[in-house]
Every structure is written in C-alpha cells, then in structure tokens.
Design a protein around this motif. Structure first.
Motif, mmCIF file in Angstrom:
data_model
loop_
_atom_site.group_PDB
_atom_site.id
_atom_site.type_symbol
_atom_site.label_atom_id
_atom_site.label_comp_id
_atom_site.label_asym_id
_atom_site.label_seq_id
_atom_site.Cartn_x
_atom_site.Cartn_y
_atom_site.Cartn_z
ATOM 1 N N ALA A 181 80.780 45.312 49.698
ATOM 2 C CA ALA A 181 80.243 44.587 48.531
ATOM 3 C C ALA A 181 79.429 43.351 48.926
ATOM 4 N N ARG A 182 78.668 43.465 50.017
ATOM 5 C CA ARG A 182 77.850 42.326 50.451
ATOM 6 C C ARG A 182 76.698 42.042 49.481
ATOM 7 N N ASN A 183 76.282 43.071 48.726
ATOM 8 C CA ASN A 183 75.117 42.915 47.843
ATOM 9 C C ASN A 183 75.503 42.942 46.367
ATOM 10 N N ALA A 184 76.802 42.744 46.108
ATOM 11 C CA ALA A 184 77.290 42.869 44.730
ATOM 12 C C ALA A 184 76.642 41.853 43.796
ATOM 13 N N GLU A 185 76.305 40.685 44.302
ATOM 14 C CA GLU A 185 75.725 39.636 43.449
ATOM 15 C C GLU A 185 74.202 39.689 43.406
ATOM 16 N N LEU A 186 73.587 40.604 44.133
ATOM 17 C CA LEU A 186 72.122 40.691 44.164
ATOM 18 C C LEU A 186 71.617 41.645 43.089
ATOM 19 N N ASP A 187 70.369 41.477 42.728
ATOM 20 C CA ASP A 187 69.743 42.359 41.746
ATOM 21 C C ASP A 187 69.196 43.590 42.466
ATOM 22 N N THR A 188 69.936 44.675 42.392
ATOM 23 C CA THR A 188 69.535 45.922 43.056
ATOM 24 C C THR A 188 69.049 46.963 42.047
ATOM 25 N N SER A 189 68.658 46.514 40.875
ATOM 26 C CA SER A 189 68.242 47.456 39.827
ATOM 27 C C SER A 189 67.003 48.249 40.224
ATOM 28 N N ALA A 190 66.155 47.692 41.095
ATOM 29 C CA ALA A 190 64.952 48.416 41.520
ATOM 30 C C ALA A 190 65.314 49.702 42.250
ATOM 31 N N LEU A 191 66.489 49.733 42.893
ATOM 32 C CA LEU A 191 66.916 50.919 43.620
ATOM 33 C C LEU A 191 67.264 52.069 42.673
ATOM 34 N N LEU A 192 67.579 51.731 41.453
ATOM 35 C CA LEU A 192 67.958 52.762 40.482
ATOM 36 C C LEU A 192 66.754 53.442 39.849
ATOM 37 N N ARG A 193 65.590 52.816 39.991
ATOM 38 C CA ARG A 193 64.386 53.335 39.325
ATOM 39 C C ARG A 193 63.452 54.049 40.290
ATOM 40 N N ALA A 194 63.903 54.279 41.516
ATOM 41 C CA ALA A 194 63.042 54.916 42.524
ATOM 42 C C ALA A 194 63.874 55.886 43.350
ATOM 43 N N ASP A 195 63.209 56.899 43.872
ATOM 44 C CA ASP A 195 63.855 57.810 44.822
ATOM 45 C C ASP A 195 63.624 57.360 46.253
ATOM 46 N N ARG A 196 62.528 56.667 46.460
ATOM 47 C CA ARG A 196 62.205 56.126 47.776
ATOM 48 C C ARG A 196 61.850 54.661 47.596
ATOM 49 N N VAL A 197 62.573 53.796 48.252
ATOM 50 C CA VAL A 197 62.376 52.364 48.065
ATOM 51 C C VAL A 197 61.721 51.773 49.304
ATOM 52 N N GLU A 198 60.853 50.798 49.099
ATOM 53 C CA GLU A 198 60.221 50.075 50.198
ATOM 54 C C GLU A 198 60.978 48.775 50.462
ATOM 55 N N GLN A 199 60.780 48.221 51.641
ATOM 56 C CA GLN A 199 61.479 47.002 52.013
ATOM 57 C C GLN A 199 61.215 45.881 51.017
ATOM 58 N N ALA A 200 60.003 45.812 50.519
ATOM 59 C CA ALA A 200 59.651 44.740 49.577
ATOM 60 C C ALA A 200 60.418 44.838 48.265
ATOM 61 N N GLN A 201 60.940 46.019 47.942
ATOM 62 C CA GLN A 201 61.681 46.192 46.700
ATOM 63 C C GLN A 201 63.138 45.776 46.817
ATOM 64 N N LEU A 202 63.607 45.549 48.039
ATOM 65 C CA LEU A 202 64.971 45.073 48.215
ATOM 66 C C LEU A 202 65.052 43.594 47.872
ATOM 67 N N PRO A 203 66.144 43.169 47.276
ATOM 68 C CA PRO A 203 66.269 41.736 46.952
ATOM 69 C C PRO A 203 66.403 40.897 48.221
ATOM 70 N N PRO A 204 65.942 39.663 48.209
ATOM 71 C CA PRO A 204 66.092 38.791 49.386
ATOM 72 C C PRO A 204 67.556 38.656 49.779
ATOM 73 N N GLY A 205 67.801 38.724 51.081
ATOM 74 C CA GLY A 205 69.167 38.600 51.580
ATOM 75 C C GLY A 205 69.977 39.878 51.535
#
Length: 508
Positions: free
Chosen positions: A87-111
């Motif tokens: 749960a290292r990323n539990a507090e981050l906004d990872t919603s972009a991962l739910l809207r894509a099948d392939r994610v780019e590094q820029a779409q990951l939240p900082p940290g």
C-alpha cells in the motif's frame, strides 16, 4: 576403552555436522537469491516493457474495474496483491491507471512506488530458486550439486531482470518449479505414488497455466508420473490394472487443474464489476447486463464473462503482428536464436553526460552466456545419450538420472515444438521457462556423468562444481550493469557485445 569412547563420540559429532550442513546450503542460497533478486528491486523507479500494461491491470483489480487482457488473470491478481499489501501508493491519485490499458510514465502520480507491484515477482522467483534446490536434492541426493545449479537462476541476468519487474515470468516459474518439485517428491526413492500427488500436481500445473498459457507444456508431467508409477504393470501388459488406475488418476489431476484455472477467472469476473465509460472491450450485451446489475458472481454471469474474456484473448493473439526482422527497432526474435541469447531487448535507458563523456543506465534483457551456453550443451548431450541408448543400444549407467534427463529434455524440446507453431512475434523472455528445464537437466546430467565421484567424496568433482559456480558468478558480475542500471560508457557497453546474434546496441 579410549578407542571405544572415541568411536562413540565421533558418529554423534558427524551427525551434528551433517545436520548443520543441511541448513548451510539452503540458507546461503536464500541469501544469494535475496541479494541478487530482492536488493532495491523497486529501482528503476520507472515503467519498462510490459509493466506499462500490468501496472494498470493490477490497479484495476484493486479498484474492482472490469478489463480484458491477453493473459489469464492470476498473474495480475498476484501483482495487485503485492501492491495492496504494501500500500505504498494508497494515498496517491492512481485514477489514470483505471482509464487506460497501457500507461506511460508521465501518467503515474509523482512519488509512485514500484515496491508493491514488483513484490509478487520478486518473492516468487526467490521461491523458484529454493524449489529448484529442493527438486535437485530429491532427484540426485546431493546438496552441493543442488546448491550450485539452483544458484544459476539467481546468477542469470535475464532471469533476474524479469524477476525484478511487475511481469509474469517470475510468478509463473515458481508454480512451474513447484510442480516439478512435487513430481520429484512423488517419485523419490522408496516413495509410493498416491492420488494426492496427482491432485497436487494438477493444482500447481493449473496455477502455472493460469498465469500464462505457455505453461501448458507441463501437461507432460502427469504423463511422466503415471508412466513411472505404472511401468511394471505396463511392461507385464496388465492392462486392466493400468486402466483402473488411469480412471482415478485422470480426474485426480484434471479436476484440480480446471478448478484452479477457471477459479481464477471466476474470482476476477465476480469481483471486477465496475465499467469505465468507453472501455467495454466489445463485451456482449449479456455480460454488460450482469456487470450493471453486479451479478457476475452468478453462474450465468460467470458463463457470459468467461466466454467474452476467452474470445478477447483469442482475438488479441490473432491480432499480434508476425515477426519482421527487417522492421527498424524490431524487438522480437525467432525461437531458434533464444538458446544463444538472441535477441536482447533494451527495456529502458537513461543517459547522462559527465565531463563530456556519455554514461547510460540500462535495464537490458541479456543472458548470462555461461548459463545459457551450458544449458544448450547439456540439452545436446542429453539428446545424444537418448539417441545412443534408443538407436544404438548403449547401456544406461544410472537409470534414475537417465529417466529424469529424458523428461527434462522432452519438456525443453516440446516447448520449442509448440512455440514454432505460433505465427505471432515472440520475444527472448519466452525462453525463460524452458531455460529452467535446461538448468535442471544440466544438474542431472552432471550427476549422471560425475555422480560416482561425488558419492565417493572425491575433491576433484567438487572443485569442478565450485569452479563452474565461480565462472557463472563472474559472468553475472560482468553483465550486472545491464541488470541493475549501473552507468556504462559507450566503450564499456561495446565490451559486452559478445555475440552478433544478441544484437546488443549501445545508446550513443
């Protein structure tokens, strides 16, 4: 009296030393595996290769979002389990991962931390190393031999790169080695094959296939178990007894396999019910209805979902392009090149200019040639022994080892026979499963050739074993910068371009 008391003490001391040695080899092997595979496995802190897909899939499992993909769901579910556990990323906004099948590094939240999504693969690969050790000890009865050859996966650069990633191979190899270890346990000297061995084997083979379908090659294992168990009856043509045992063994193996395989789909379909707008993956109206009503856990809902998921997997595979060696940047390779390490893949790189000199941090899929060439040589020699025995009637000096050589060689060759029928582009990492068969084969072959010397306690075969381990370790260290992202200049990279078939290229 003195001699008598001395003789009573010595066996006790010897037994204590033997018990201590039984712990030393696995503990050192475990430490080596943790060091090579588990140390700072969250680096690089950026996506590479199929992590772009599997990280999004894992996040969808956590959020209960429906998606479809080319592989069965178990591997991604375990990646998600690792992410949810840490749960290292539990507090981050990872919603972009739910809207894509392939994610780019820029779409990951900082940290964003990769410690969670890579955890399952790391733990699984360490377990695979230990299971290989247990397998080899069961087959050969030699702890030193088991230690040396079980260390090879922990010192192979390609296996370590994949183990330290959010990809499927490390997870699959743990289940595959578990199945082979169970087979070795069932066929151990003095043991008796029981139906529970078929049940356990079916479960582990089912888990292997539920990660990646290429694990279906392990369907040869129950055949080997049955033939070994029934060999006296087969030789004496006691067909009624053989048929009776077969009628019990087939369901004992097959039912757990089907339960595990389709059970992983059931858990996935039943728990992933949220549909992201515009991402329905051509799901049927029936399946979409069950998704809206959150009834995918029912028999009809599961049936509709399973049908759509299997259809998507088949269509995806058909849509993958064929290998095109003339295409610029083609990362795929023909299966015949894999045993020599071709073609390597530059998964990611980061270049910095230091005092006018370019230094590049690589994450590169490259083999440890000391391991891969030894495996290839072992397969060739094992096949030669088989031909010599079957065609020319040469005597088999160690029947138990010989039969294991036949099994591992057949697994290796059967995998290639199946892969060569596939038209889509394939990659070097598809060789990692048969590579493990080859490492096990090499260990048994070593015992076949030098087991008498090892049994007699001679130092010469022991020293040769340790020299092999040192050579493999030296090869691993030489290519380690490509495994761990240690900076290399262009000239240093060129020094590691050993074979043309690798097509290893420095970033200039």
């Amino acid at each position: 009296m003195t001699a008598a008391s001395g003789s009573t003490a010595d066996p006790s001391r010897s037994a204590a030393e033997t018990r201590a040695l039984r712990w030393i080899a696995p503990l050192v092997l475990l430490g080596l595996s943790i060091l090579s595979i588990g140390t700072r496995y969250w680096v690089p802190t950026s996506l590479f290769w199929d992590e772009n897909y599997h990280v999004t899939s894992a996040q969808k499992h956590i959020a209960g979002v429906m998606y479809m993909e080319s592989h069965p769901p178990l591997g991604k579910m375990l990646i998600a389990l690792g992410e949810a556990t840490l749960a290292r990323n539990a507090e981050l906004d990872t919603s972009a991962l739910l809207r894509a099948d392939r994610v780019e590094q820029a779409q990951l939240p900082p940290g964003y931390s990769f410690a969670g999504v890579r955890l399952a693969s790391v733990v699984s690969m360490i377990a695979a190393v230990m299971l290989l050790y247990a397998t080899l000890v069961l087959i050969t009865g030699r702890r030193l031999l088991g230690f040396v050859f079980a260390a090879l996966p922990a010192l192979d650069n390609a296996l370590v790169v994949h183990a330290r990633s959010a990809m499927l191979e490390g997870i699959q190899l743990a289940f595959a080695l578990g199945a082979i270890c169970l087979l070795a346990f069932a066929l151990r000297s003095g043991g008796r094959v029981r139906l529970r061995h078929y049940i356990g084997l079916g479960t582990l083979v089912g888990l292997t296939i539920a990660v990646k379908l290429n694990g279906a090659v392990l369907l040869l294992l129950p055949v080997a178990l049955f033939v070994a168990e029934q060999w006296p009856a087969l030789r004496e043509s006691r067909w009624r007894g053989v048929a009776k045992r077969l009628s019990a063994a087939v369901p004992a193996f097959g039912l757990p396999l089907l339960i595990v395989f389709f059970g992983s789909f059931y858990v996935f379909i039943a728990t992933s019910t949220e549909v992201i707008p515009g991402r329905t993956y051509k799901a049927s109206a029936e399946y979409l209805q069950h998704l809206r009503e959150h009834t995918t856990w029912t028999a009809s809902g599961f049936r509709a979902g399973l049908r759509d998921h299997l259809r998507y997997m088949a269509e995806y595979s058909d849509g993958v392009p064929r290998l095109d060696v003339c295409k610029p940047g083609e990362n795929g390779s023909h299966a015949t090149q894999w045993p020599l390490g071709g073609k390597t893949i530059n998964y990611r790189w980061n270049r910095e200019i230091v005092k006018g000199v370019s230094h590049v941090e690589y994450t590169y899929l490259v083999s440890n040639p000391l391991v891969w060439l030894a495996v290839l040589g072992g397969i060739v020699l094992s096949f030669t022994l088989m031909v010599g025995h079957v065609v020319f009637g040469h005597a088999v000096t160690r029947p138990r080892d010989y039969h294991w050589l036949v099994l591992f060689t057949c697994l290796y060759l059967a995998y290639f026979a199946a892969i060569l029928q596939i038209g889509r582009v394939m990659y070097l990492y598809h060789y990692l499963l048969p590579l493990m068969f080859g490492i096990a084969n090499l260990a048994v072959l070593w015992n076949y050739l030098f087991g008498d010397g090892l049994a007699a306690g001679r130092w010469h075969p022991r020293i040769n074993l340790l020299l092999l381990l040192l050579l493999v370790a030296a090869g691993f260290a030489w290519f380690a910068p490509l495994t761990y992202g240690w900076p290399l200049s262009t000239s240093q990279m060129e020094q590691r371009m050993w074979f043309d078939v690798w097509r290893l290229e420095p970033v200039r």
